[in-house]
Design a protein around this motif. Structure first.
Motif: not given
Length: 374
Positions: A1-21, A59-67
């Motif tokens: 199973m792949g890495k959960d990038y959202y869990a690694i950063l501790g954000v929700s899947k709806n997190a915006d750019e500022n929350e991710i930063k 990155d919007k493109n990478k994130r869309a593919i990852y999602d």
């Protein structure tokens, strides 16, 4: 199973750019290897994962593919019909990619691979991601002032600054190859943040220790920010000062980044300032030492001998039998003063004499003096 990038950063899947930063800043500071020397391997792994998660989700493109396809799909490549991801990888706001990267990670269609696929995505180096992230806040590298006499060593240098780079990193004031930039020169330059004032403390040292040199170990209590909560945590640390023979009052010893860590991530320097403790016998005048000797009238007229204990414990004999000593008169003993911290040469010992006259004389004493001196 792949890495959960959202869990690694501790954000929700709806997190915006500022929350991710914001999440990346918190996790990157928490797991930076310079801050976790006691668990270096774990920190290195976590730090890389945090950087990778931020690189993808910012990155919007990478994130869309990852999602849609997860880590495996991102690194193996989705079907071409689902969108190539374009050639404009890198972090938003950087004009595309890292220096020399020509627009960041490029997704190029190739034959073969899962679903028609493209070249696999490879995460950037975590340190590069970290530098670029903090450079976006407009900081240069956190170089330490070196305008003091001496600098302390040991321990973790500097602090972490969201606006000023990481300790040990080269200056980030001009980010070459970052596309766009300011001033038309392609460089990314902004003013460095103001360095927090140093914590200054007096360092009283005896004249004996300044004469011979010594080692001082000082326990300091400081406040560091918890990487997870951001709250100040009180910790103790031992700082070592190698006192050089001949140091003078006012000499400064600076320990970069060993003071309190402020809310913005910067750590204050600690600066010790040498003070000379008073000595019961000697007073210092530059590289010379000065002392007083009190003589009786008989000693002043007929001669005297004294044994002086020097600052390094030797016995120095001072005598006179050839001349009369007047009150206020001075003599000088070469090479018995303080050492010079730069040349090693010693100054002189200056002796000032005070003659005690008797407060009264008997008639017989007066007659005797008259006979001798008349």
């Amino acid at each position: 199973m792949g890495k959960d990038y959202y869990a690694i950063l501790g954000v929700s899947k709806n997190a915006d750019e500022n929350e991710i930063k914001k999440a990346y800043r918190k996790q990157a500071l928490k797991w930076h290897p310079d801050r976790n020397k006691d668990k270096a391997e774990l920190a290195k792994t976590k730090f890389q994962e945090v950087g990778e998660a931020f690189e993808v989700l910012s990155d919007k493109n990478k994130r869309a593919i990852y999602d849609q396809y997860g880590e495996e799909g991102l690194k193996a490549g989705p079907p071409p019909s689902e969108g190539p991801g374009g050639a404009g990888g890198g972090f938003p706001g950087f004009g595309g990619g890292f220096p020399g990267g020509g627009g960041g990670h490029t997704f190029t269609f190739t034959s073969g691979g899962p679903g028609g696929g493209f070249k696999s995505y490879h995460p950037s180096n975590a340190d590069d991601i970290f530098k670029h992230f903090f450079a976006s806040f407009g900081g240069g590298g956190m170089g330490m002032d070196d305008d003091d006499d001496f600098r302390g060593g040991g321990g973790m240098p500097g602090g972490f600054s969201a606006f000023g780079g990481m300790p040990g990193m080269s200056g980030m004031g001009g980010m070459g190859g970052m596309g766009g930039g300011r001033g038309g020169g392609g460089g990314f330059r902004q003013a460095q943040p103001q360095k927090p004032p140093a914590i200054k403390r007096p360092l009283p040292i005896s004249l004996e220790d300044l004469y011979t040199g010594t080692t001082k170990r000082l326990k300091v209590t400081r406040k560091l920010r918890d990487g997870a909560t951001g709250r100040p945590v009180t910790t103790d640390k031992i700082l070592t000062i190698n006192v050089k023979a001949g140091w003078k009052a006012g000499t400064k010893i600076r320990f970069p980044g060993e003071g309190d860590e402020l809310e913005n991530g910067q750590a204050q320097d600690i600066e010790f300032i040498v003070e000379e403790k008073p000595h019961p016998v000697f007073q210092r005048e530059g590289d010379n030492l000065r002392m007083n000797i009190t003589l009786s009238l008989v000693e002043a007229l007929t001669g005297f001998s004294r044994v002086i204990k020097t600052l390094d414990g030797r016995s120095l004999n001072v005598n006179n039998s050839n001349s009369i000593i007047h009150s206020g008169q001075e003599s000088r003993v070469s090479n018995e003063g303080m050492p010079n911290s730069k040349t090693g040469r010693k100054g002189d010992l200056i002796i000032k004499y005070t003659v005690n006259f008797p407060t009264s004389l008997t008639p017989a004493q007066k007659e005797g003096i008259k006979k001798v001196l008349g």
